[in-house]
Design an enzyme around this catalytic site. Structure first.
Site, PDB file in Angstrom:
ATOM      1  N   CYS A   1     -32.823 -31.800  29.933  1.00 34.27           N
ATOM      2  CA  CYS A   1     -31.620 -32.490  30.399  1.00 34.27           C
ATOM      3  C   CYS A   1     -31.859 -34.007  30.393  1.00 34.27           C
ATOM      4  O   CYS A   1     -32.037 -34.597  29.334  1.00 34.27           O
ATOM      5  CB  CYS A   1     -31.212 -31.964  31.773  1.00 34.27           C
TER       6      CYS A   1
ATOM      7  N   ASP B   1     -22.900 -25.166  26.451  1.00 36.67           N
ATOM      8  CA  ASP B   1     -23.519 -26.353  27.059  1.00 36.67           C
ATOM      9  C   ASP B   1     -22.487 -27.470  27.112  1.00 36.67           C
ATOM     10  O   ASP B   1     -22.088 -28.010  26.084  1.00 36.67           O
ATOM     11  CB  ASP B   1     -24.740 -26.780  26.230  1.00 36.67           C
TER      12      ASP B   1
ATOM     13  N   HIS C   1     -26.087 -24.537  30.085  1.00 33.97           N
ATOM     14  CA  HIS C   1     -26.929 -25.702  30.342  1.00 33.97           C
ATOM     15  C   HIS C   1     -27.755 -25.490  31.611  1.00 33.97           C
ATOM     16  O   HIS C   1     -27.230 -25.078  32.629  1.00 33.97           O
ATOM     17  CB  HIS C   1     -26.034 -26.938  30.495  1.00 33.97           C
TER      18      HIS C   1
END
Length: 252
Positions: free
Chosen positions: A140, A186, A218
């Site tokens: 991330c 995502d 995600h």
């Protein structure tokens, strides 16, 4: 001209996740004035010194999930170092905070992390030596740091899972092998963005591997629910693929 954005900022789902249970075995040290999680390979490890630079998601390297992931990588013969570029202020401390300004938090720590990380990397290389073999992984928020490393000769390979804050130049500037560990759904790294990234990697004739896990979103690689078979498998397979990728390029 600015490079087109491929991965946007983290969203609300980055404030959610499942805590993983287990006892972490690493320790906390300070490198270049930044607290760092360090976890070592087994005592009987032989061969060249191999180091993974671990760039955490917004929960930071000291969250138990991240520590267990770093310990897993270390168990395969690597020294793993996770920089706390949030300086003791990971996002989960603010989840219950009324009126928390997520955008201001991101802006603050993108600046602080961007300033601190190059100095930290330089200090790590001085500490562990130029003869060590370095790899980098980002989750991330950490994705661009892993790709920045892959644009240099400081690492032999990089990897990311569900990245944020990426643009086309991150891929176009790539010099080292890259593994992309992606969720089917995502909000940050959309399907069309992932495919554009693949097109760029093919255009520049990069060495790369793309894996896409169905039925996960995600955050799956760090905060997936181990009680859900598909989520657990995706989380574990992502970690296994990343460490095998690093082993592939860390041989002498």
């Amino acid at each position: 001209m600015t490079s087109p954005v491929l991965a946007g900022p983290p969203g609300d789902c980055c404030l959610q996740g499942v805590k993983h249970f287990g006892d972490a075995v690493g320790k906390t040290v300070t490198i270049a004035d930044v607290e760092t999680y360090v976890t070592e390979p087994p005592a009987n490890t032989t061969g060249p010194k191999r180091v993974i630079l671990f760039f955490a998601d917004v929960w930071g390297p000291f969250h138990n999930n991240a520590k267990l992931l770093q310990d897993y990588f270390a168990s395969h013969g690597f020294t793993v170092l996770g920089i706390d570029y949030f300086f003791g202020d990971p996002i989960y401390l603010h989840i219950e905070e009324a009126g928390f300004n997520k955008e201001a938090w991101f802006a603050k720590y993108r600046k602080l992390a961007g300033d601190a990380t190059p100095k930290w990397v330089k200090a790590v290389r001085e500490l562990y030596g130029e003869d060590a073999i370095y790899s980098a992984v980002g989750y991330c928020f950490g994705g661009p740091f892993a790709l920045d490393m892959a644009a240099t000769d400081d690492v032999v390979a990089s990897a990311f899972a569900h990245p944020a804050f990426l643009n086309e130049d991150h891929f176009r500037n790539l010099k080292k092998p890259l593994l992309l560990s992606c969720a089917e759904t995502d909000h940050t790294f959309l399907t069309e963005s992932r495919r554009r990234a693949e097109d760029i990697l093919a255009e520049i004739k990069a060495t790369y591997h793309v894996q896409v896990f169905s039925g996960v979103v995600h955050g799956f690689a760090t905060r997936g629910d181990p009680e859900v078979e598909n989520s657990r498998w995706a989380k574990e397979e992502s970690a296994r693929s990343i460490i095998e990728w690093f082993k592939r390029f860390s041989k002498q």
